[in-house]
Design an enzyme around this catalytic site. Structure first.
Site, mmCIF file in Angstrom:
data_model
loop_
_atom_site.group_PDB
_atom_site.id
_atom_site.type_symbol
_atom_site.label_atom_id
_atom_site.label_comp_id
_atom_site.label_asym_id
_atom_site.label_seq_id
_atom_site.Cartn_x
_atom_site.Cartn_y
_atom_site.Cartn_z
ATOM 1 N N ASN A 259 9.081 -5.928 -3.113
ATOM 2 C CA ASN A 259 8.398 -6.084 -4.396
ATOM 3 C C ASN A 259 9.175 -7.055 -5.284
ATOM 4 O O ASN A 259 10.189 -7.623 -4.862
ATOM 5 C CB ASN A 259 8.214 -4.722 -5.080
ATOM 6 C CG ASN A 259 9.542 -4.031 -5.389
ATOM 7 O OD1 ASN A 259 10.599 -4.654 -5.429
ATOM 8 N ND2 ASN A 259 9.484 -2.727 -5.599
ATOM 9 N N ASP B 180 0.009 2.447 1.489
ATOM 10 C CA ASP B 180 1.138 2.366 0.557
ATOM 11 C C ASP B 180 0.901 1.288 -0.499
ATOM 12 O O ASP B 180 1.276 1.450 -1.665
ATOM 13 C CB ASP B 180 2.431 2.074 1.329
ATOM 14 C CG ASP B 180 3.635 1.978 0.418
ATOM 15 O OD1 ASP B 180 4.094 3.017 -0.081
ATOM 16 O OD2 ASP B 180 4.115 0.842 0.184
#
Length: 323
Positions: free
Chosen positions: A7, A196
């Protein structure tokens, strides 16, 4: 681990790790199921037990994934998978994940045919008995989960902040050849990675901060997903504690290419996320505003799972504090 695995804060996506875990489990279980002469098969993922993300993995670290078969029933294989992260500059290693997965062997000639699993040898009789107990427990939980799979997520117009409708999200994906095994069915790891991703979007919308996967409750694979079908991955917030969020995610399939039939529920799971500051410190989670009776019921169910997990963790920690 590379930048496209992580991320914006540099933490590797939980879905990327889940995909690696599933690949290791699929390899070892398929090898075992083909270890004796007979009809060849491929091991298909049926269930992932609760998986805790013990420590975040970061860009630049090397992931070591190891798998071991710990129990076999007549038609299923239990695989334990451990994930270590290594800092290649210092050589330091730490455990980031432990997971338990269940696979079933499907015939190469007929994917609807489940074959028998070669038994393994146990070092102690107690290990076989404990494995059988885990097998019966997961079998019962899969049945209970399948019975509550009629829920749907509908769009909410002009939702208020911190409500369920405000953060709920969906992703539509056309299943292509790169998502599938040689038989044309989706890899379990591909599905978990998409789940996810959706859960992460729900958590980020709710908190508007950096979020990471803390754990995944049991993921149940109810039906196979085939190449060419369109899948809808939907997620919604079900519960919040002071520092964590539970998100329900399920996958519905529309198989309209080869044999058109009605949409069906293929996979379901609960993901838990935590909110982090820029320095990686836990932040308080905005409390979920529940409005309908169904939302209140799901909140109480989530609270029950949260308290049950918390109690189990405290029991596990007691031997450590007494040493």
């Amino acid at each position: 681990m590379r930048p496209d695995d992580a991320n914006i804060a540099g933490n590797v996506h939980g879905g990327t790790i889940l995909k690696m875990i599933e690949e290791a489990g699929a390899i070892i279980s398929t090898r075992h199921c083909n270890s004796q002469s007979g009809e060849h098969c491929v091991a298909a993922l049926a269930r992932v037990e609760r998986t805790d993300f013990l420590s975040p993995m970061c860009i630049g670290e090397v992931a070591h994934v190891s798998a071991e078969i710990t129990y076999t029933s007549k038609h299923s294989v239990e695989v334990q998978v451990n994930v270590l992260s290594e800092n290649i500059l210092t050589g330091a290693k730490r455990v980031t994940n432990r997971a338990t997965l269940w696979y079933v062997p499907l015939s190469l000639k007929n994917v609807d045919k489940v074959l028998e699993v070669p038994p393994i040898q146990y070092a102690w009789k107690e290990l076989e008995e404990e494995g059988k107990k885990r097998y019966e427990e997961q079998k019962l939980e899969r049945l209970v989960t399948k019975q509550r799979n009629g829920d749907l997520i509908f769009p909410v117009f002009n939702p208020e902040p911190y409500t369920v409708g405000y953060s709920q999200s969906s992703l539509i994906h056309l299943v292509g050849p790169s998502d599938c095994t040689l038989h044309g069915f989706v890899h379990g790891g591909v599905t978990m990675k998409l789940m996810d991703e959706v859960a992460g979007i729900v958590a980020a919308r709710h908190c508007k901060t950096n979020i990471v996967t803390a754990s995944v409750d049991a993921i149940n694979f109810h039906e196979k997903l085939q190449k060419g079908c369109v899948i809808t991955i939907s997620g919604r917030m079900t519960f919040t504690s002071n520092k964590s969020m539970e998100i329900e995610v399920f996958v519905d399939a529309d198989p309209f290419v080869d044999e058109p039939k009605e949409r069906y529920r293929a996979v379901s799971a609960f993901f838990t996320y935590v909110s982090l500051s820029k320095e990686g410190k836990p932040l308080p989670v905005p409390q979920l505003v529940v409005e309908t009776e169904d939302e209140k019921r799901r909140f109480e169910d989530g609270k029950g799972r949260y308290l049950q997990t918390k109690a189990k963790r405290q029991v596990q920690m007691q031997p450590l504090t007494q040493q």
